[in-house]
Design a protein around this motif. Sequence first.
Motif, PDB file in Angstrom:
ATOM      1  N   LYS A   1      -3.914  18.911  -4.156  1.00 59.85           N
ATOM      2  CA  LYS A   1      -2.998  17.721  -4.613  1.00 59.85           C
ATOM      3  C   LYS A   1      -1.574  17.618  -4.080  1.00 59.85           C
ATOM      4  O   LYS A   1      -0.658  17.397  -5.071  1.00 59.85           O
ATOM      5  CB  LYS A   1      -2.790  18.074  -6.205  1.00 59.85           C
ATOM      6  CG  LYS A   1      -4.167  18.147  -6.859  1.00 59.85           C
ATOM      7  CD  LYS A   1      -4.051  18.366  -8.422  1.00 59.85           C
ATOM      8  CE  LYS A   1      -5.279  18.388  -8.998  1.00 59.85           C
ATOM      9  NZ  LYS A   1      -5.126  18.719 -10.554  1.00 59.85           N
ATOM     10  N   ASP A   2      -1.750  17.659  -2.822  1.00 60.57           N
ATOM     11  CA  ASP A   2      -0.518  17.612  -1.955  1.00 60.57           C
ATOM     12  C   ASP A   2      -0.582  16.497  -0.793  1.00 60.57           C
ATOM     13  O   ASP A   2      -1.059  16.619   0.084  1.00 60.57           O
ATOM     14  CB  ASP A   2      -0.257  18.840  -1.212  1.00 60.57           C
ATOM     15  CG  ASP A   2       1.298  19.138  -0.662  1.00 60.57           C
ATOM     16  OD1 ASP A   2       1.792  17.973  -0.485  1.00 60.57           O
ATOM     17  OD2 ASP A   2       1.514  20.066   0.210  1.00 60.57           O
ATOM     18  N   PRO A   3       0.073  15.176  -1.109  1.00 58.41           N
ATOM     19  CA  PRO A   3      -0.092  14.156  -0.304  1.00 58.41           C
ATOM     20  C   PRO A   3       0.642  14.564   1.149  1.00 58.41           C
ATOM     21  O   PRO A   3       0.535  14.115   2.297  1.00 58.41           O
ATOM     22  CB  PRO A   3       0.983  12.965  -0.799  1.00 58.41           C
ATOM     23  CG  PRO A   3       0.608  13.529  -2.570  1.00 58.41           C
ATOM     24  CD  PRO A   3       0.707  14.927  -2.455  1.00 58.41           C
ATOM     25  N   THR A   4       1.432  15.496   1.084  1.00 61.73           N
ATOM     26  CA  THR A   4       2.320  16.052   2.468  1.00 61.73           C
ATOM     27  C   THR A   4       1.521  16.843   3.388  1.00 61.73           C
ATOM     28  O   THR A   4       1.725  17.151   4.528  1.00 61.73           O
ATOM     29  CB  THR A   4       3.679  16.716   2.023  1.00 61.73           C
ATOM     30  OG1 THR A   4       3.399  18.010   1.629  1.00 61.73           O
ATOM     31  CG2 THR A   4       4.457  15.869   1.108  1.00 61.73           C
ATOM     32  N   ALA A   5       0.528  17.229   2.878  1.00 65.07           N
ATOM     33  CA  ALA A   5      -0.510  18.049   3.504  1.00 65.07           C
ATOM     34  C   ALA A   5      -1.547  17.348   4.257  1.00 65.07           C
ATOM     35  O   ALA A   5      -2.310  17.792   5.131  1.00 65.07           O
ATOM     36  CB  ALA A   5      -1.457  19.120   2.597  1.00 65.07           C
ATOM     37  N   ALA A   6      -1.553  16.118   4.079  1.00 60.55           N
ATOM     38  CA  ALA A   6      -2.474  15.019   5.188  1.00 60.55           C
ATOM     39  C   ALA A   6      -1.831  14.877   6.533  1.00 60.55           C
ATOM     40  O   ALA A   6      -0.756  14.627   6.364  1.00 60.55           O
ATOM     41  CB  ALA A   6      -2.917  13.908   4.546  1.00 60.55           C
TER      42      ALA A   6
ATOM     43  N   CYS B   1       0.973  -1.169  -0.138  1.00 62.30           N
ATOM     44  CA  CYS B   1      -0.037   0.078  -0.143  1.00 62.30           C
ATOM     45  C   CYS B   1       1.059   1.087  -0.062  1.00 62.30           C
ATOM     46  O   CYS B   1       0.484   2.114  -0.702  1.00 62.30           O
ATOM     47  CB  CYS B   1      -0.884   0.173   1.146  1.00 62.30           C
ATOM     48  SG  CYS B   1      -2.435   1.203   1.292  1.00 62.30           S
ATOM     49  N   GLU B   2       1.853   1.252   0.729  1.00 63.01           N
ATOM     50  CA  GLU B   2       2.792   2.310   1.008  1.00 63.01           C
ATOM     51  C   GLU B   2       3.338   2.696  -0.381  1.00 63.01           C
ATOM     52  O   GLU B   2       3.642   3.919  -0.955  1.00 63.01           O
ATOM     53  CB  GLU B   2       3.800   2.087   1.796  1.00 63.01           C
ATOM     54  CG  GLU B   2       4.791   3.325   2.236  1.00 63.01           C
ATOM     55  CD  GLU B   2       5.803   3.110   3.258  1.00 63.01           C
ATOM     56  OE1 GLU B   2       6.309   3.917   3.978  1.00 63.01           O
ATOM     57  OE2 GLU B   2       6.189   1.919   3.438  1.00 63.01           O
ATOM     58  N   LYS B   3       3.940   1.545  -1.116  1.00 60.57           N
ATOM     59  CA  LYS B   3       4.659   1.910  -2.314  1.00 60.57           C
ATOM     60  C   LYS B   3       3.729   2.371  -3.604  1.00 60.57           C
ATOM     61  O   LYS B   3       3.945   3.134  -4.112  1.00 60.57           O
ATOM     62  CB  LYS B   3       5.103   0.164  -2.828  1.00 60.57           C
ATOM     63  CG  LYS B   3       5.810   0.148  -4.121  1.00 60.57           C
ATOM     64  CD  LYS B   3       6.548  -1.110  -4.236  1.00 60.57           C
ATOM     65  CE  LYS B   3       7.306  -1.345  -5.660  1.00 60.57           C
ATOM     66  NZ  LYS B   3       6.501  -1.274  -6.695  1.00 60.57           N
ATOM     67  N   THR B   4       2.619   1.912  -3.299  1.00 58.27           N
ATOM     68  CA  THR B   4       1.485   2.051  -4.545  1.00 58.27           C
ATOM     69  C   THR B   4       1.129   3.706  -4.487  1.00 58.27           C
ATOM     70  O   THR B   4       1.077   4.251  -5.466  1.00 58.27           O
ATOM     71  CB  THR B   4       0.161   1.382  -4.379  1.00 58.27           C
ATOM     72  OG1 THR B   4       0.786  -0.147  -4.575  1.00 58.27           O
ATOM     73  CG2 THR B   4      -0.850   1.723  -5.509  1.00 58.27           C
ATOM     74  N   PHE B   5       1.095   3.909  -3.018  1.00 57.43           N
ATOM     75  CA  PHE B   5       0.567   5.454  -2.880  1.00 57.43           C
ATOM     76  C   PHE B   5       1.754   6.199  -3.283  1.00 57.43           C
ATOM     77  O   PHE B   5       1.608   7.467  -3.805  1.00 57.43           O
ATOM     78  CB  PHE B   5       0.048   5.656  -1.887  1.00 57.43           C
ATOM     79  CG  PHE B   5      -1.566   5.506  -1.268  1.00 57.43           C
ATOM     80  CD1 PHE B   5      -2.322   6.818  -1.435  1.00 57.43           C
ATOM     81  CD2 PHE B   5      -1.987   4.242  -1.349  1.00 57.43           C
ATOM     82  CE1 PHE B   5      -3.664   6.180  -1.521  1.00 57.43           C
ATOM     83  CE2 PHE B   5      -3.098   3.810  -1.166  1.00 57.43           C
ATOM     84  CZ  PHE B   5      -4.263   4.871  -1.376  1.00 57.43           C
ATOM     85  N   ALA B   6       2.745   6.123  -3.152  1.00 61.05           N
ATOM     86  CA  ALA B   6       4.155   6.694  -3.348  1.00 61.05           C
ATOM     87  C   ALA B   6       4.245   6.769  -5.189  1.00 61.05           C
ATOM     88  O   ALA B   6       4.415   7.891  -5.730  1.00 61.05           O
ATOM     89  CB  ALA B   6       5.386   6.144  -3.061  1.00 61.05           C
ATOM     90  N   GLU B   7       3.970   5.682  -5.843  1.00 66.81           N
ATOM     91  CA  GLU B   7       4.316   5.551  -7.289  1.00 66.81           C
ATOM     92  C   GLU B   7       3.054   6.356  -7.813  1.00 66.81           C
ATOM     93  O   GLU B   7       3.219   6.972  -8.964  1.00 66.81           O
ATOM     94  CB  GLU B   7       4.120   4.350  -7.481  1.00 66.81           C
ATOM     95  CG  GLU B   7       5.142   3.275  -7.361  1.00 66.81           C
ATOM     96  CD  GLU B   7       4.754   1.885  -7.652  1.00 66.81           C
ATOM     97  OE1 GLU B   7       5.989   1.068  -7.655  1.00 66.81           O
ATOM     98  OE2 GLU B   7       3.674   1.574  -7.585  1.00 66.81           O
ATOM     99  N   HIS B   8       1.842   6.506  -7.326  1.00 68.37           N
ATOM    100  CA  HIS B   8       0.879   7.349  -8.037  1.00 68.37           C
ATOM    101  C   HIS B   8       0.527   8.810  -7.426  1.00 68.37           C
ATOM    102  O   HIS B   8      -0.107   9.532  -8.059  1.00 68.37           O
ATOM    103  CB  HIS B   8      -0.531   6.429  -7.955  1.00 68.37           C
ATOM    104  CG  HIS B   8      -0.644   5.055  -8.647  1.00 68.37           C
ATOM    105  ND1 HIS B   8      -1.104   5.132  -9.819  1.00 68.37           N
ATOM    106  CD2 HIS B   8      -0.102   3.969  -8.208  1.00 68.37           C
ATOM    107  CE1 HIS B   8      -0.943   3.936 -10.091  1.00 68.37           C
ATOM    108  NE2 HIS B   8      -0.533   3.183  -9.352  1.00 68.37           N
TER     109      HIS B   8
END
Length: 424
Positions: free
Chosen positions: A362-367, A147-154
């Motif tokens: 559109k910023d994963p780091t903002a979560a 799961c971690e790998k997939t979210f990083a890739e997308h």
Amino acid sequence: MKSNTTRRDFLKTGSALAVGASAPYVITSSALGDRQKPPASDRITVGHIGVGSRGRSILNQVRRVQDAQIVAVSDCYRDRRESIAKVIRGEAYQDFRDLLARDDIDAVVIATPDHWHVPIAIMAAQAGKSAYVEKPLGLSLEQTLACEKTFAEHGVVFQYGTQQRSTAHCHHGCELVRRGAIGKVHTIEVDCPNGGEGGTPTPSPIPDGLDYDMWLGPAPQTPYTVDRCKPPGSYWIYDQSIGYLGGWGAHPLDIMVWGSDADLSGLIEVEGNGEIPTDGLYDCVFNWDMKIKLGDVKMTFRPGADRTKFIGEEGWIEVCRSKDRTAASDPVLLATKLDTEDTQLLVSNHHQGNFIQAVKEKDPTAAVSNMSDAARSDTISHLCDIAVRTGEKIVWDPTKKQLVAPSERAKAMLSREMRGPWTL
């Protein structure tokens, strides 16, 4: 999910989509927006997968977010999905893949039983959708890391359902620890509610309106019983969960990760014991007593109240779910006002609102409850489960993300067989 994640596969099961697409488009006053709600074109469109008790609670929170518009729900129970669809004036889907196939949905909330969390989250990310995922994360370490790998890739947003990160007193306590208010941390105590035993294994007729085969999904084919598909059975049956080691442990373990990087400071060594029921339906570890080393930091993990206690060279701070139970060796510490310009941790006052804002940016780091931290806390839960079930000391390298010199039995527990056609 190799055979179930492509857009082509989603659209093969899209009969419900065709019905929805053929409906006439009507511009409503709510679509135009008002002073409280932005116009539909500016909102993040959301689909909810799993609308049982917890799922409905999250849905109600998302409905309060100005920039969110819930357009669809999916659930294996017909009455649940249809009743909620009427409330939101959206579409109801029996098969979550039909919901994921919609190009007009930006994000999904996944509040299914535990064994579905990662498979659906991976499929959502592969479909380009951000995901709010209830805890725990994976049914195995293999699932968690995939799961971690997939979210990083997308590059899509992930928000973990560890909502304590969006409470002021938890943020304050963890900020104090990170800023050195109690000196160097040498011990961490983590407690969470216990699991249990019981549940009837006697097969029963499948209720009308329940797609039981889809409810089981990647879990082993087992007869329906009255206690399997509802709490606590959906939390305490090993085919579907690792029990409260992860299901509730996710909360205080997440606070441990948020307040300290001890789990990244060196090898993680886990040993301890616990009970595994042999009678009844429930068979997850309970009454556990874990002794853990996070580099040179000592840690315990036991059943009890929901708390994380950081003990340092100059005092201690105990962060609890309840603000009234949060405490410190010096009460003055908790009254300390922190310079907001020096904040080390993200600030959120609404967990679902923070997720929607991160998706909008559109910023994963903002979560505030990001994917990396979710995997870290979930890893601790799985290492404890492996240690209890093998009776061995388990050593994990957090940098390489692999077991150190594992026995064959421990190595075998890194993954779970999934019932076809579901695969990672």
